[in-house]
Design a protein around this motif. Structure first.
Motif, PDB file in Angstrom:
ATOM      1  N   LEU A  13     -75.436 -49.141 -69.037  1.00 37.49           N
ATOM      2  CA  LEU A  13     -76.191 -48.302 -68.112  1.00 37.49           C
ATOM      3  C   LEU A  13     -77.149 -49.137 -67.264  1.00 37.49           C
ATOM      4  CD1 LEU A  13     -76.889 -45.499 -67.077  1.00 37.49           C
ATOM      5  CD2 LEU A  13     -78.485 -45.235 -68.997  1.00 37.49           C
ATOM      6  N   LEU A  14     -77.749 -50.149 -67.868  1.00 36.52           N
ATOM      7  CA  LEU A  14     -78.676 -51.010 -67.141  1.00 36.52           C
ATOM      8  C   LEU A  14     -77.962 -51.735 -66.005  1.00 36.52           C
ATOM      9  CD1 LEU A  14     -81.502 -52.314 -66.908  1.00 36.52           C
ATOM     10  CD2 LEU A  14     -80.730 -54.051 -68.544  1.00 36.52           C
ATOM     11  N   LYS A  15     -76.804 -52.296 -66.285  1.00 34.41           N
ATOM     12  CA  LYS A  15     -76.048 -53.013 -65.255  1.00 34.41           C
ATOM     13  C   LYS A  15     -75.653 -52.074 -64.111  1.00 34.41           C
ATOM     14  CE  LYS A  15     -74.237 -56.486 -68.465  1.00 34.41           C
ATOM     15  NZ  LYS A  15     -73.060 -57.026 -69.179  1.00 34.41           N
ATOM     16  N   GLU A  16     -75.278 -50.857 -64.471  1.00 31.29           N
ATOM     17  CA  GLU A  16     -74.908 -49.861 -63.465  1.00 31.29           C
ATOM     18  C   GLU A  16     -76.097 -49.528 -62.557  1.00 31.29           C
ATOM     19  OE1 GLU A  16     -73.899 -45.130 -63.602  1.00 31.29           O
ATOM     20  OE2 GLU A  16     -72.922 -46.394 -65.116  1.00 31.29           O
ATOM     21  N   LYS A  17     -77.257 -49.346 -63.174  1.00 31.08           N
ATOM     22  CA  LYS A  17     -78.446 -48.986 -62.405  1.00 31.08           C
ATOM     23  C   LYS A  17     -78.939 -50.155 -61.551  1.00 31.08           C
ATOM     24  CE  LYS A  17     -80.354 -45.286 -65.326  1.00 31.08           C
ATOM     25  NZ  LYS A  17     -80.627 -44.305 -64.253  1.00 31.08           N
ATOM     26  N   VAL A  18     -78.885 -51.370 -62.081  1.00 30.57           N
ATOM     27  CA  VAL A  18     -79.307 -52.528 -61.298  1.00 30.57           C
ATOM     28  C   VAL A  18     -78.479 -52.626 -60.018  1.00 30.57           C
ATOM     29  CG1 VAL A  18     -79.352 -55.059 -61.219  1.00 30.57           C
ATOM     30  CG2 VAL A  18     -80.263 -53.869 -63.218  1.00 30.57           C
ATOM     31  N   ASN A  19     -77.190 -52.376 -60.124  1.00 33.51           N
ATOM     32  CA  ASN A  19     -76.308 -52.418 -58.956  1.00 33.51           C
ATOM     33  C   ASN A  19     -76.735 -51.429 -57.878  1.00 33.51           C
ATOM     34  OD1 ASN A  19     -74.435 -54.494 -59.238  1.00 33.51           O
ATOM     35  ND2 ASN A  19     -73.131 -53.284 -60.596  1.00 33.51           N
ATOM     36  N   LEU A  38     -93.666 -48.155 -68.711  1.00 39.76           N
ATOM     37  CA  LEU A  38     -92.532 -47.264 -68.497  1.00 39.76           C
ATOM     38  C   LEU A  38     -91.286 -47.620 -69.299  1.00 39.76           C
ATOM     39  CD1 LEU A  38     -92.778 -46.899 -64.599  1.00 39.76           C
ATOM     40  CD2 LEU A  38     -93.630 -45.319 -66.327  1.00 39.76           C
ATOM     41  N   ALA A  39     -91.147 -48.886 -69.716  1.00 42.37           N
ATOM     42  CA  ALA A  39     -89.866 -49.300 -70.309  1.00 42.37           C
ATOM     43  C   ALA A  39     -89.981 -50.006 -71.649  1.00 42.37           C
ATOM     44  CB  ALA A  39     -89.111 -50.206 -69.323  1.00 42.37           C
ATOM     45  N   SER A  40     -91.178 -50.199 -72.167  1.00 46.32           N
ATOM     46  CA  SER A  40     -91.334 -50.904 -73.446  1.00 46.32           C
ATOM     47  C   SER A  40     -91.014 -49.987 -74.622  1.00 46.32           C
ATOM     48  CB  SER A  40     -92.774 -51.404 -73.589  1.00 46.32           C
ATOM     49  OG  SER A  40     -93.681 -50.310 -73.635  1.00 46.32           O
ATOM     50  N   ASP A  44     -82.905 -42.901 -70.530  1.00 47.43           N
ATOM     51  CA  ASP A  44     -82.452 -43.099 -69.154  1.00 47.43           C
ATOM     52  C   ASP A  44     -83.623 -43.473 -68.243  1.00 47.43           C
ATOM     53  OD1 ASP A  44     -80.066 -42.570 -67.166  1.00 47.43           O
ATOM     54  OD2 ASP A  44     -81.827 -41.619 -66.267  1.00 47.43           O
ATOM     55  N   GLU A  45     -84.766 -42.818 -68.417  1.00 49.52           N
ATOM     56  CA  GLU A  45     -85.957 -43.136 -67.620  1.00 49.52           C
ATOM     57  C   GLU A  45     -86.414 -44.570 -67.845  1.00 49.52           C
ATOM     58  OE1 GLU A  45     -88.667 -39.228 -66.741  1.00 49.52           O
ATOM     59  OE2 GLU A  45     -88.837 -40.130 -68.720  1.00 49.52           O
ATOM     60  N   LEU A  89     -86.584 -50.371 -66.032  1.00 47.97           N
ATOM     61  CA  LEU A  89     -86.212 -51.762 -66.283  1.00 47.97           C
ATOM     62  C   LEU A  89     -85.252 -52.261 -65.199  1.00 47.97           C
ATOM     63  CD1 LEU A  89     -86.422 -54.205 -68.157  1.00 47.97           C
ATOM     64  CD2 LEU A  89     -84.569 -53.231 -69.537  1.00 47.97           C
ATOM     65  N   ALA A  90     -84.353 -51.402 -64.764  1.00 43.95           N
ATOM     66  CA  ALA A  90     -83.401 -51.776 -63.709  1.00 43.95           C
ATOM     67  C   ALA A  90     -84.122 -52.069 -62.402  1.00 43.95           C
ATOM     68  CB  ALA A  90     -82.373 -50.662 -63.503  1.00 43.95           C
ATOM     69  N   ILE A  91     -85.139 -51.269 -62.078  1.00 45.25           N
ATOM     70  CA  ILE A  91     -85.921 -51.515 -60.868  1.00 45.25           C
ATOM     71  C   ILE A  91     -86.627 -52.871 -60.976  1.00 45.25           C
ATOM     72  CG2 ILE A  91     -87.933 -50.754 -59.526  1.00 45.25           C
ATOM     73  CD1 ILE A  91     -87.141 -47.859 -60.273  1.00 45.25           C
ATOM     74  N   GLY A  92     -87.193 -53.144 -62.158  1.00 43.53           N
ATOM     75  CA  GLY A  92     -87.846 -54.427 -62.376  1.00 43.53           C
ATOM     76  C   GLY A  92     -86.896 -55.594 -62.200  1.00 43.53           C
ATOM     77  N   ILE A  93     -85.708 -55.484 -62.770  1.00 43.10           N
ATOM     78  CA  ILE A  93     -84.717 -56.558 -62.664  1.00 43.10           C
ATOM     79  C   ILE A  93     -84.249 -56.725 -61.220  1.00 43.10           C
ATOM     80  CG2 ILE A  93     -82.343 -57.193 -63.283  1.00 43.10           C
ATOM     81  CD1 ILE A  93     -82.932 -56.165 -66.105  1.00 43.10           C
ATOM     82  N   ALA A  94     -84.069 -55.611 -60.512  1.00 40.29           N
ATOM     83  CA  ALA A  94     -83.681 -55.701 -59.099  1.00 40.29           C
ATOM     84  C   ALA A  94     -84.760 -56.409 -58.288  1.00 40.29           C
ATOM     85  CB  ALA A  94     -83.426 -54.298 -58.539  1.00 40.29           C
ATOM     86  N   ASN A  95     -86.023 -56.103 -58.566  1.00 34.99           N
ATOM     87  CA  ASN A  95     -87.124 -56.791 -57.868  1.00 34.99           C
ATOM     88  C   ASN A  95     -87.071 -58.294 -58.131  1.00 34.99           C
ATOM     89  OD1 ASN A  95     -88.126 -54.384 -56.864  1.00 34.99           O
ATOM     90  ND2 ASN A  95     -89.652 -54.132 -58.483  1.00 34.99           N
TER      91      ASN A  95
END
Length: 302
Positions: free
Chosen positions: A259-265, A182-184, A221-222, A227-233
């Motif tokens: 955008l990544l930092k925003e989504k991780v939050n 999904l993110a590569s 964005d997708e 990637l944000a979901i992965g980092i949050a996990n």
């Protein structure tokens, strides 16, 4: 004479060998094409020749080889990397050590880069760091108290296979809906071709997004969301002091990181919001060689 250590970066495209000192400085480095299609015997033969060439003026203590996985770092066996055709259970460390009579050790290439960044790059002076490479595939490495955490079977931080979207896109030998699917860079390129009809890979998708193309923006964005979901996990699992992001896709870090930092939050506990540090690599393509060399050093010193 100063102690020095040899680091090898075995990639599907290039084979690089460097001499690294105790302070993590690269004293000498040389690179040749891997020519992956020639098979493991030819590649190892040229690897040995390159090591001999690079170390002429030095007396090396150890050799660390960073290789794509899957591999068995404890027994020094490269199992079956997708980008190294014909490599099947190759006992690379015993072959190299027998030829050069220098203690030789194997480490996953993402783990090598993680150790390099932890000791001398963006993770320096931190008690823990999680390295993520976002490139053709996605890999990771976790370092705590300057110690590489490899796991019981050597598969620690194989985050590319982490399921982000159950039943989602299938990619190579990964789980359906995996982070890598999904993110590569490969996944971004795939979506660019499917939705925009372009063949310029992830780089062209980013270029179109910068120009304001709405479909390209949506594709990026997708990928960032996955990637944000992965980092949050990962934040909820090991809570590192810093996430360090590298790999070819991160050449677009100016677009990705805010955008990544925003989504991780959005995906972490409220108590973690604003506390997740995400930084780009500092050592760039040197991290793998330096980390592999330092892995070899630590193995002989333990």
């Amino acid at each position: 004479m100063e102690n020095v250590y040899i680091g090898v970066d075995l990639g599907g495209t290039n084979l690089r060998v460097g001499i690294v000192d105790q302070k993590g400085q690269m004293l000498n480095v040389k690179q040749i094409p891997t020519d992956a299609e020639t098979g493991y015997e030819s590649i190892i033969k040229r690897m040995i020749a390159l090591i001999k060439d690079v170390k002429k003026a030095y007396s090396a203590i150890s050799i660390g080889i960073g290789s794509p996985g899957p591999l068995n770092p404890f027994d020094g066996i490269v199992v079956a990397p997708p980008n190294l055709p014909g490599w099947k259970d190759v006992p690379i460390t015993s072959i190299i050590q027998e030829e050069l009579t220098i203690p030789t050790f194997l480490v996953n290439d993402a783990d090598a880069a993680a150790l390099g960044e932890a000791l001398f790059g963006a993770g320096k002076k931190r008690n823990s760091s999680f390295y993520i490479t976002v490139s053709t595939g996605i890999g990771g490495g976790y370092v705590q108290n300057d110690r590489l955490i490899q796991g019981e079977h050597g598969y620690s931080a194989e985050i590319g296979n982490m399921i982000i979207k159950p039943g989602g896109q299938k990619h190579a030998n990964m789980n359906a809906g995996s982070l890598e699917a999904l993110a590569s860079g490969t996944s971004i390129a795939r979506e660019g071709q499917a939705r925009l009809g372009i063949t310029g890979g992830a780089e062209e998708v980013f270029q179109l997004a910068e120009e304001g193309n709405e479909e390209a923006i949506f594709i990026i964005d997708e990928a960032i969301d996955a990637l944000a979901i992965g980092i949050a996990n990962l934040a909820h699992s090991v809570d590192p002091a810093v996430f360090i992001l590298g790999g070819g896709v991160m050449q677009a870090k100016e677009m990705i990181l805010p955008l990544l930092k925003e989504k991780v939050n959005q995906y972490v506990y409220e108590g973690l919001r604003g506390k997740i540090e995400i930084e780009p690599v500092q050592l760039d393509d040197k991290a793998g060689i330096i980390g592999a060399a330092m892995h070899g050093r630590r193995m002989v010193e333990q």
